[in-house]
Every structure is written in structure tokens, then in C-alpha cells.
Scaffold this active site. Structure first.
Site, PDB file in Angstrom:
ATOM      1  N   GLU A  49       0.824  -1.211   0.000  1.00  0.00           N
ATOM      2  CA  GLU A  49       0.000   0.000   0.000  1.00  0.00           C
ATOM      3  C   GLU A  49       0.859   1.261   0.000  1.00  0.00           C
ATOM      4  O   GLU A  49       0.552   2.230  -0.682  1.00  0.00           O
ATOM      5  CB  GLU A  49      -0.946   0.012   1.208  1.00  0.00           C
ATOM      6  CG  GLU A  49      -2.053  -1.017   1.130  1.00  0.00           C
ATOM      7  CD  GLU A  49      -2.892  -0.894  -0.137  1.00  0.00           C
ATOM      8  OE1 GLU A  49      -3.028   0.221  -0.671  1.00  0.00           O
ATOM      9  OE2 GLU A  49      -3.388  -1.929  -0.611  1.00  0.00           O
ATOM     10  N   TYR A 132      -6.763   5.968   4.086  1.00  0.00           N
ATOM     11  CA  TYR A 132      -6.906   4.915   3.081  1.00  0.00           C
ATOM     12  C   TYR A 132      -6.102   3.669   3.469  1.00  0.00           C
ATOM     13  O   TYR A 132      -6.615   2.544   3.460  1.00  0.00           O
ATOM     14  CB  TYR A 132      -6.457   5.439   1.703  1.00  0.00           C
ATOM     15  CG  TYR A 132      -6.226   4.327   0.730  1.00  0.00           C
ATOM     16  CD1 TYR A 132      -7.297   3.676   0.137  1.00  0.00           C
ATOM     17  CD2 TYR A 132      -4.938   3.880   0.438  1.00  0.00           C
ATOM     18  CE1 TYR A 132      -7.093   2.608  -0.725  1.00  0.00           C
ATOM     19  CE2 TYR A 132      -4.723   2.822  -0.411  1.00  0.00           C
ATOM     20  CZ  TYR A 132      -5.804   2.192  -0.992  1.00  0.00           C
ATOM     21  OH  TYR A 132      -5.600   1.132  -1.821  1.00  0.00           O
ATOM     22  N   ASP A 150     -10.149   4.436  -2.871  1.00  0.00           N
ATOM     23  CA  ASP A 150      -9.022   5.020  -3.604  1.00  0.00           C
ATOM     24  C   ASP A 150      -9.578   5.678  -4.875  1.00  0.00           C
ATOM     25  O   ASP A 150     -10.798   5.818  -5.026  1.00  0.00           O
ATOM     26  CB  ASP A 150      -7.963   3.947  -3.925  1.00  0.00           C
ATOM     27  CG  ASP A 150      -8.461   2.933  -4.955  1.00  0.00           C
ATOM     28  OD1 ASP A 150      -9.663   2.957  -5.298  1.00  0.00           O
ATOM     29  OD2 ASP A 150      -7.643   2.122  -5.432  1.00  0.00           O
TER      30      ASP A 150
END
Ligand code: SF4
Length: 353
Positions: A49, A132, A150
Site C-alpha cells: 500500500e 486509506y 481510492d
């Protein structure tokens, strides 16, 4: 807005699609793998990520493999010198992420016994972990019913609802709408499924609505104006800054120095430069020598501005009274050199090695 039974149908359609057609990614544990007893590794998910923020999957994936090979656990990453981490990160850009990655690994190792915290609220306390990333790790690794949003998800949800508000103002609206659809039983799969629909079906220019699991409910598809969404606020023009870069050469080596820890490209290596200013700053040589200007300048785009650097090279004989050190021309790969300075060195008049 949909009724509860409709939402249940939409979740089922999406998850059935994901089970059949979701992407296989190296850091992902697919439903069929889970059935074999595999579970996602929070360290590997976190690494992916952080690396994939502002980076495409094809570009970021080799770095993910490299980091896992060099640092198989979060403790290994924490124990590595920051300089090594920055060197291996070079080419991924946004170096603040690499510094936060290292800080985060140290914190997880020292304060959490090497285990990533399991809730979104705890994950948010880690350096470099925003909403996120925390949602993603919490949903995928720990099944917390939190929705992941996202850029791909924003596009899907804004089309599904024909959200009229432009981005970035629409983000809060989209987040709420996405949360109403999130599947409480399989939050990680739901989040990954919407991301996959966005990446592979609901693409920016040519959405393949005929294969979309949500086509039946999608308002933009019904009207036929899918590509009008998400609406965007008019872009501000990116300002341009100018400067000079100075490449000093002696005995097949180039003079490099370290940038300040704070600020853009902090802690990375560079050749000496002038200030970067709105107007071209006057040429002030760092040492007196026969300087040769390269025929073309370097252009580099940062998030908030574009930089144009003229490149000047000089061969010198004397030791330097500047901060920094000589690095052999063949050894640049072992230095934490950001792309900007790789471009500068690519334009410089360097001797052949
Ligand atoms: S139906 Fe078309 S526009 Fe709507 S979410 Fe699916 S791919 Fe996107």
C-alpha cells in the site's frame, strides 16, 4: 438510494464477480487461497500500500518483491540503516514515504512487538499511514468493516450514483456512499472488489459496462454519460521553478552531497544546485573551473511544481572545500539518488567509464 434488499443484491453480485474475476496480485490472498488456510500478511499488505501510492502496479511490484527479499519481516526493515532503505527505494519517488516506512517499521517493532495493530484507529497512529492505508489493512487483514476508497473506487461510486459534486469536494460524499455498500461480512474482499472493478472494468475512458457486476444499478450507465464522472474542479496550472545543477568530475568520480533531512527529497543524494526559484537565479559557480553547459536542460515534474534545471559540468583537479564526497560514475546505482538527479547526471558531460 437503494433499499436494504437491493444493497444485499449489489453486494452479492459484486462479490460473486470478485470470486471469479478479481485480480490476482502478489500481496493478495484470494478467497480460494483463504479456503486453503492462507491469510494476508499485514507487513506485506502495508508495504504494497505504501509503495503503490502515486505509483502504478507494474512499476511498484518489483520493488515490493525486492523489499520482501531484503527485509522479510518488519523487524528486518526496522534494523536496516535508513540510507540503505532510501537507496533501494530510489525510483519510486516521494521519498518522504520511504522515511516514514522506516520510522513505521521501527515503531511497529519497538512499540507493538513486531505485530501490526489490528484496528483502523490504532493503525492511524503509525507514521505515513493515512485513512486509506489504515482502512485497507484493517479491512483486508483484520476483517474490520471499514470501507476502502481510492481513486478507482471514487470513479465507480461517482458513476454508480452520478455524483454531481466535483472532486476533491465530492470525496466525503463518495466515502459515505461507498460505506453504505460495504459488505460487513467480507469487508476486505468488498474493498478489493470495487478497486478491481475500477481498475479493470470501470476504466476512466472506456468503461466496459456490459461486463460490470453493477451495471443493473448504475445510474450513469442508465443515462449513458459514464465518462462525465467523476466531475472534477478545473485544474490549477502547475508553477515552474528554475535553477542550475553543477556536476563536478574528478578521476572518474562525481561530487555528491546529501540533501537536508527536512523537505523535498529529504536525506537523498544530489549534485550541488542553485536555489530553485520562480525566475532563473543568477549563475554562481560552486568552484571556479571551466564549466560546460549541457545542450538541453532537465525538466522534472513534482506534485506541486515543475522544475527546470540547466546542467553544468566541470572537470577539476583540486580537492574540494564543499560538503559531500566523490562517488565513482559506475556506482550511482548504490546511492540514494532520486530520479531528478539521475536525469541531471544523464545530461551531464561525463567521461565514459
Ligand atoms: S456500469 Fe459502467 S459506469 Fe457503471 S460502475 Fe459499471 S462500468 Fe462503471
Amino acid at each position: 438510494m437503494w433499499t436494504d434488499p437491493q444493497i444485499t443484491e449489489m453486494r452479492a453480485a459484486l462479490l460473486a464477480w470478485y470470486d471469479q474475476q478479481g485480480r490476482t496480485l502478489p500481496w493478495r490472498v484470494r478467497p480460494e487461497d483463504r479456503a486453503q488456510g492462507l491469510s494476508p500478511n499485514p507487513y506485506a499488505v502495508w508495504l504494497s500500500e505504501i509503495m503503490l501510492q502515486q505509483t502504478t502496479i507494474p512499476h511498484g511490484t518489483p520493488y515490493w518483491f525486492k523489499f520482501l527479499e531484503l527485509y522479510p519481516t518488519v523487524q528486518d526493515l526496522a534494523a536496516a540503516p535508513l540510507d540503505d532503505v532510501l537507496t533501494h527505494w530510489a525510483g519510486l519517488g516521494y521519498y518522504a514515504r520511504a522515511r516514514n516506512l522506516h520510522k513505521c517499521a521501527i515503531l511497529v517493532t519497538e512499540a507493538y512487538g513486531g505485530e501490526f495493530p489490528e484496528t483502523k484507529s490504532e493503525l492511524l497512529k503509525l507514521p505515513g499511514v493515512g485513512d486509506y492505508t489504515a482502512s485497507t489493512i484493517a479491512a483486508i487483514c483484520f476483517n474490520e468493516p471499514t470501507s476502502i476508497v481510492d481513486g478507482n473506487v471514487e470513479r465507480v461510486i461517482s458513476r454508480l450514483h452520478r455524483v454531481e459534486a466535483p472532486l476533491p469536494k465530492a470525496k466525503a460524499i463518495i466515502r459515505k456512499l461507498a460505506a453504505t455498500l460495504a459488505d460487513p461480512e467480507r469487508p476486505g474482499d468488498y474493498g478489493q472488489a470495487v478497486m478491481d472493478v475500477g481498475a479493470t472494468v470501470c476504466t476512466p475512458r472506456t468503461p466496459a459496462c456490459e461486463t460490470c457486476p453493477w451495471a443493473h444499478w448504475c445510474q450513469a450507465h442508465r443515462v449513458g454519460d459514464m465518462t462525465d464522472f467523476p466531475k472534477k474542479s478545473p485544474k490549477k496550472e502547475r508553477p515552474v521553478r528554475h535553477g542550475h545543477a553543477f556536476v563536478l568530475v574528478r578521476d572518474g568520480a562525481v561530487w555528491l552531497r546529501r540533501r537536508d533531512e527536512a523537505g523535498l527529497l529529504g536525506g537523498m543524494m544530489e549534485v550541488p544546485t542553485s536555489a530553485w526559484a520562480d525566475d532563473m537565479p543568477p549563475l554562481e559557480w560552486p568552484v571556479s573551473a571551466d564549466w560546460i553547459r549541457s545542450a538541453t536542460d532537465v525538466r522534472h515534474v513534482f506534485t506541486h511544481f515543475e522544475l527546470r534545471l540547466s546542467v553544468h559540468t566541470a572537470q577539476i583537479a583540486d580537492p574540494l572545500d564543499l560538503e559531500g564526497r566523490w562517488v565513482d560514475i559506475g556506482d550511482f546505482e548504490n546511492e540514494a539518488l532520486p530520479s531528478l538527479f539521475k536525469k541531471v547526471l544523464g545530461k551531464a558531460n561525463l567521461p565514459q567509464t
